[in-house]
Structure formats: C-alpha cells, structure tokens
Motif scaffolding. Structure first.
Motif, PDB file in Angstrom:
ATOM      1  N   UNK A  92       0.824  -1.206   0.000  1.00 23.80           N
ATOM      2  CA  UNK A  92       0.000   0.000   0.000  1.00 23.80           C
ATOM      3  C   UNK A  92       0.860   1.260   0.000  1.00 23.80           C
ATOM      4  N   UNK A  93       2.170   1.087   0.121  1.00 25.22           N
ATOM      5  CA  UNK A  93       3.066   2.234   0.240  1.00 25.22           C
ATOM      6  C   UNK A  93       4.097   2.205  -0.886  1.00 25.22           C
ATOM      7  N   UNK A  94       5.020   3.144  -0.828  1.00 30.13           N
ATOM      8  CA  UNK A  94       6.089   3.177  -1.833  1.00 30.13           C
ATOM      9  C   UNK A  94       6.908   1.898  -1.753  1.00 30.13           C
ATOM     10  N   UNK A  95       7.269   1.390  -2.899  1.00 30.81           N
ATOM     11  CA  UNK A  95       8.049   0.150  -2.945  1.00 30.81           C
ATOM     12  C   UNK A  95       9.153   0.277  -4.000  1.00 30.81           C
ATOM     13  N   UNK A  96      10.035  -0.690  -3.994  1.00 27.33           N
ATOM     14  CA  UNK A  96      11.150  -0.629  -4.944  1.00 27.33           C
ATOM     15  C   UNK A  96      11.482  -2.031  -5.467  1.00 27.33           C
ATOM     16  N   UNK A  97      12.105  -2.041  -6.647  1.00 25.55           N
ATOM     17  CA  UNK A  97      12.687  -3.254  -7.235  1.00 25.55           C
ATOM     18  C   UNK A  97      14.038  -2.872  -7.814  1.00 25.55           C
ATOM     19  N   UNK A  98      15.073  -3.545  -7.361  1.00 27.77           N
ATOM     20  CA  UNK A  98      16.426  -3.284  -7.855  1.00 27.77           C
ATOM     21  C   UNK A  98      16.951  -4.549  -8.550  1.00 27.77           C
TER      22      UNK A  98
END
Length: 337
Positions: free
Chosen positions: A259-265
């Motif tokens: 539901x919040x900011x997320x990341x994929x690296x």
C-alpha cells in the motif's frame, strides 16, 4: 602366427611361404567349426537359456542340443585334421594320430570354450554400450520433455498475471491500456516463435526483461525501479525466459501487495560468460511474500537450472521486508556443451 611358429622347421623341404600357406589353411579348416559354434552358442543357445519362466524340459532340450552340436563340431575338427590337414596341407609329413583320442578331444574343447567365451564377452560388452547409449537418449528425451512442460507451464502463468494488469488498466479507463496490449503482443510473439530455441542471446533476454518491466510500470505509480546492466559480450547465449520468472515474482509479491512506496532493484552483470543476476524488492509484513519460495515461477526457474546448467548457484533471502534473489550461472556449462 602361432600355427606358423609351431610348424616352422617341422616340415622338411617347406619354404617360408609354404609354411605360411600351410599354417593359414590349417587354421581356417580348424577354425571354421569353432566360429560356427561360437555364433551358434552366442546367438541361439544363450538367448534361449536365459529366457524367463521356461519349463525344465525346455531347458534340458536346449542343453542337450548344445552338447550334441559341441561334440559334433569337435569331431568335425578332428575329421578335417585327420583327412585333410595331415595328408593334404602338411603333405603327409606328420604321423597320423588317433581320430578320437581323449587328450586331443579335451584340447579342442578348450579352444571351443575360449572362442565362444571371447565372442560372448565381446557381444555382452557391445550390448552394454548400446544399452547405456539408449539410456542416455531416453534420459535426454525425458529432460527435454520436462523442460518443455516447465516452459509451457510458465507461459500461461505469465500471461495470466499480465492480463490481470491490463484488466486493471482498462477498468480505470487508462490510456496506458493500449500501450500495454502492444507490449504484451511483442512478448507473446517472442514466446510463440523464439522461446522454443535451445538458447537466445543475452541481448534478446535483456530486451524481454525490459519489455516486461515497462509493461509492469504502466500499472504502478509509487514504484522505484533500478535496472543496472553491465555486459561485456552481447552475443553470449542463455536459455530463453530463464530470468523472467524472477522479475515477475518481484512485481507480483512486491508492489502488487504493498500500500506504500516500494522498490525493485535489478543487477544484470555478465563477465567472461559468467552471469551475476540479483534482484531485490520490498514487501509488506504479512503479505504473501513469505511463501514466495513455493510458487510456480521460482520452482520452474530452479528446475530449469538443474536441467540445463552444470554450474550455477541460486540463493533466496527474505529479511527485513526485503526479498532478495541472487543467481550466478556459468553460461559456458550449458547442458548441451
């Protein structure tokens, strides 16, 4: 050669050529019955003796037949020696010996056993090699079938997730839906016409990952994606669609459940035919990320690695709300190399 050395000097008046001719003729006349019996035993008697679930009288018949033929062949050797070799080949220069002498009978029996045993050993060795080769072919066919099943299983899985993404865009009446459909069309074109090849170039694999990432980005607003690429040779080959499930999982269990900011690296590094692929993504506590190691994509990737590469290492770590997959493959150890 043994016959020649045994004869040499024992036949008065024979030249070297005559000795060689006499030795050859004697060996042929004595050897033909031995060869006949060797083939007879190897290709007729032995297969019948080793058949399962035979009545005892059938086995007794085969054993009796074998002994009769053996004795007949032995006496055929003695008759040819007594009536042809001694008077004709050796020009009567050896004194005749008794036709049915027991000592000579046993000597010839030993020759028959040795010849038949050697032929049987050669046939058994060749049969074992043939069986091992057939076993290799069957194993290869089984692995190829399993690999096709894994890829066929993965494609519907990927398609299902992507169609869900497009459905979400169309439900919002987003202008991005049309672009998403075009990118999906390109991906499906690759899966239908090029993924059946044994391998593709690193360049093609990266392009597929780029297209998929762009397709997924259309769906998420609060997602940070970093895709680092360092490739020293774009012509190196890799098994098709091997890395896509890892990227797919990162999206499915990361931003889709957050539901919040997320990341994929993502790190994609190729150096001297060794691929270092690392992908990490954030996830919320209590999401389905905890059971990610059991899903279709990762299981397929792991099994494909087992089938296709001899040197690889796959590590999965789930800690501090970050899911991390680290994959190292020596692409030069592809199974068909």
């Amino acid at each position: 050669m043994i016959e020649y050395l045994w004869l040499q000097g024992s036949l008065e008046g024979f030249t070297t050529i005559q000795y060689m001719i006499a030795a050859f003729e004697a060996v042929v006349l004595e050897g033909l019955p031995e060869l006949f019996y060797a083939y007879y035993f190897t290709y007729r008697i032995w297969p019948r003796l080793t058949q399962k679930k035979q009545p005892w009288y059938t086995l007794l018949w085969y054993v009796t037949e074998m002994l009769v033929v053996l004795v007949g062949c032995i006496y055929l050797v003695r008759f040819s020696f007594y009536y042809i070799i001694l008077p004709v080949v050796f020009d009567g220069r050896f004194p005749p010996s008794p036709t049915f002498e027991f000592r000579r009978f046993m000597s010839i029996l030993f020759n028959f056993v040795a010849t038949s045993g050697l032929m049987f050993a050669i046939k058994s060795f060749r049969l074992q090699l043939k069986m091992k080769e057939r076993e290799k072919v069957l194993i290869k066919e089984k692995l190829e079938t399993e690999l096709k099943m894994l890829r066929n299983q993965m494609n519907p899985h990927f398609l299902f997730n992507t169609l869900n993404n497009i459905y979400a865009l169309t439900k919002k009446k987003s202008d991005k839906a049309e672009e998403a459909i075009m990118k999906l069309s390109d991906l499906l074109s690759f899966m239908l016409y090029r993924s059946n090849k044994a391998s593709i170039t690193i360049e093609e694999e990266m392009r597929i990952l780029d297209d998929y990432i762009e397709l997924e980005k259309l769906r998420y607003d609060r997602l940070s994606i970093a895709f680092n690429k360092q490739v020293d040779d774009h012509t190196v080959t890799i098994a098709p669609l091997l890395l896509l499930p890892l990227v797919e999982n990162a999206f499915k269990h990361g931003p889709s459940g957050s539901r919040f900011d997320s990341f994929i690296h993502i790190d994609f590094i190729l150096k001297e035919k060794v691929l270092f692929f690392e992908i990490s993504n954030s996830f919320e506590t209590g999401s389905s990320q905890a059971v990610i190691t059991e899903n279709i994509g990762l299981n397929n990737t792991r099994r494909q690695l087992e089938l296709m590469y001899q040197s690889y290492n796959l590590e999965i770590d789930n800690d501090n709300n970050i899911f991390h997959v680290k994959l190292h493959i020596n692409l030069d150890t592809y199974a068909e190399n």
